[in-house]
Motif scaffolding. Structure first.
Motif, PDB file in Angstrom:
ATOM      1  N   TYR A 100      15.750   4.126  -2.207  1.00 26.63           N
ATOM      2  CA  TYR A 100      15.092   3.954  -3.505  1.00 26.63           C
ATOM      3  C   TYR A 100      14.504   5.267  -4.030  1.00 26.63           C
ATOM      4  N   ILE A 101      14.292   6.221  -3.139  1.00 30.54           N
ATOM      5  CA  ILE A 101      13.712   7.508  -3.560  1.00 30.54           C
ATOM      6  C   ILE A 101      14.601   8.672  -3.109  1.00 30.54           C
ATOM      7  N   GLU A 102      15.874   8.401  -3.021  1.00 34.72           N
ATOM      8  CA  GLU A 102      16.841   9.384  -2.514  1.00 34.72           C
ATOM      9  C   GLU A 102      16.713  10.753  -3.181  1.00 34.72           C
ATOM     10  N   GLU A 103      16.446  10.757  -4.477  1.00 37.66           N
ATOM     11  CA  GLU A 103      16.420  12.021  -5.221  1.00 37.66           C
ATOM     12  C   GLU A 103      15.246  12.917  -4.839  1.00 37.66           C
ATOM     13  N   ILE A 104      14.230  12.385  -4.150  1.00 35.92           N
ATOM     14  CA  ILE A 104      13.090  13.228  -3.776  1.00 35.92           C
ATOM     15  C   ILE A 104      12.987  13.443  -2.263  1.00 35.92           C
ATOM     16  N   LEU A 105      13.960  12.954  -1.514  1.00 31.40           N
ATOM     17  CA  LEU A 105      13.936  13.161  -0.063  1.00 31.40           C
ATOM     18  C   LEU A 105      14.259  14.615   0.265  1.00 31.40           C
ATOM     19  N   PRO A 106      13.677  15.133   1.340  1.00 27.65           N
ATOM     20  CA  PRO A 106      14.071  16.483   1.766  1.00 27.65           C
ATOM     21  C   PRO A 106      15.522  16.458   2.235  1.00 27.65           C
ATOM     22  N   THR A 151       0.811  -1.212   0.000  1.00 28.88           N
ATOM     23  CA  THR A 151       0.000   0.000   0.000  1.00 28.88           C
ATOM     24  C   THR A 151       0.847   1.267   0.000  1.00 28.88           C
ATOM     25  N   ILE A 152       2.132   1.149   0.102  1.00 29.18           N
ATOM     26  CA  ILE A 152       3.128   2.220   0.162  1.00 29.18           C
ATOM     27  C   ILE A 152       3.127   2.943   1.511  1.00 29.18           C
ATOM     28  N   TYR A 184       4.761  10.444  -5.505  1.00 27.28           N
ATOM     29  CA  TYR A 184       4.139  11.770  -5.562  1.00 27.28           C
ATOM     30  C   TYR A 184       2.628  11.651  -5.741  1.00 27.28           C
ATOM     31  N   ALA A 185       2.192  10.619  -6.493  1.00 25.73           N
ATOM     32  CA  ALA A 185       0.766  10.439  -6.781  1.00 25.73           C
ATOM     33  C   ALA A 185      -0.053  10.174  -5.524  1.00 25.73           C
ATOM     34  N   ILE A 186       0.573   9.652  -4.463  1.00 24.92           N
ATOM     35  CA  ILE A 186      -0.174   9.395  -3.225  1.00 24.92           C
ATOM     36  C   ILE A 186      -0.130  10.600  -2.276  1.00 24.92           C
ATOM     37  N   GLY A 187       0.513  11.680  -2.727  1.00 20.70           N
ATOM     38  CA  GLY A 187       0.580  12.874  -1.883  1.00 20.70           C
ATOM     39  C   GLY A 187       1.759  12.867  -0.933  1.00 20.70           C
ATOM     40  N   PHE A 188       2.877  12.340  -1.366  1.00 21.84           N
ATOM     41  CA  PHE A 188       4.079  12.204  -0.533  1.00 21.84           C
ATOM     42  C   PHE A 188       4.426  13.489   0.209  1.00 21.84           C
ATOM     43  N   ASP A 189       4.480  14.601  -0.511  1.00 25.14           N
ATOM     44  CA  ASP A 189       4.842  15.868   0.128  1.00 25.14           C
ATOM     45  C   ASP A 189       3.853  16.257   1.217  1.00 25.14           C
ATOM     46  N   VAL A 243       8.385   0.748  -5.241  1.00 24.56           N
ATOM     47  CA  VAL A 243       8.200   1.967  -6.041  1.00 24.56           C
ATOM     48  C   VAL A 243       9.239   1.974  -7.157  1.00 24.56           C
ATOM     49  N   ASN A 244       8.749   2.062  -8.382  1.00 25.84           N
ATOM     50  CA  ASN A 244       9.652   2.035  -9.545  1.00 25.84           C
ATOM     51  C   ASN A 244       9.978   3.416 -10.078  1.00 25.84           C
ATOM     52  N   ASP A 245       9.165   4.395  -9.703  1.00 24.35           N
ATOM     53  CA  ASP A 245       9.326   5.735 -10.248  1.00 24.35           C
ATOM     54  C   ASP A 245       8.859   6.727  -9.184  1.00 24.35           C
TER      55      ASP A 245
END
Length: 154
Positions: A109-115, A61-62, A88-93, A81-83
């Motif tokens: 796996y999502i290092e590039e979008i971490l704060p 469910t992420i 972002y589609a689940i409202g991560f921010d 998560v592959n992308d």
């Protein structure tokens, strides 16, 4: 900070002590191989946050949300998560910049979008030192988390 533990209980205790001290909006990133104890440390953090619900890994469910504690806990598992667009589609921010505490398993796996500011917990196992041996390394990024260095986590 580096801790060496030899049981699930010791792993959870580090999480519990951290959870007691966490503040609104804190972000914890967990990394380590399968079976190292990421969910166990999350269970400890949840106990420290006074959450009285069973904690399970949100593999399919992420994100799982827990609202019964002194702070809301958002528990992410981004292993599948592959992308970054998926998260972002689940409202991560909206989650990570909220008043809750966010724990992100497989954060690498999502290092590039971490704060830029977060607590990083890396868990390693070494079977030559025993089945339950774990080395837990905790690093903080950003001045916001300087307080973590003063917590007695062991």
């Amino acid at each position: 900070m580096i801790f060496e533990v030899n049981s699930i209980e010791e792993t959870k205790a580090i999480g519990y002590n951290l959870g007691k001290a966490l503040n609104s909006g804190d972000i914890i990133c967990l990394t380590g191989d399968l079976g190292t104890g990421k969910t166990h440390i999350t269970k400890g953090i949840a106990e420290g946050l006074e959450i009285n619900e069973p904690i399970t890994s949100p593999t399919f469910t992420i994100v799982n949300e827990y609202h019964s504690g002194r702070l809301t806990l958002f528990h992410f598992d981004v292993y599948r998560v592959n992308d970054p667009d998926e998260i972002y589609a689940i409202g991560f921010d909206d989650y990570i910049f909220s008043d809750g505490v966010s724990i992100i398993e497989w954060a690498n796996y999502i290092e590039e979008i971490l704060p830029k500011d977060y607590i990083h917990i890396f868990i390693e196992k070494d079977l030559s030192k025993g089945e339950n041996y774990r080395k837990i390394t905790i690093n903080t990024y950003g001045e916001k988390y300087d307080y973590v260095k003063n917590i007695n986590l062991a």
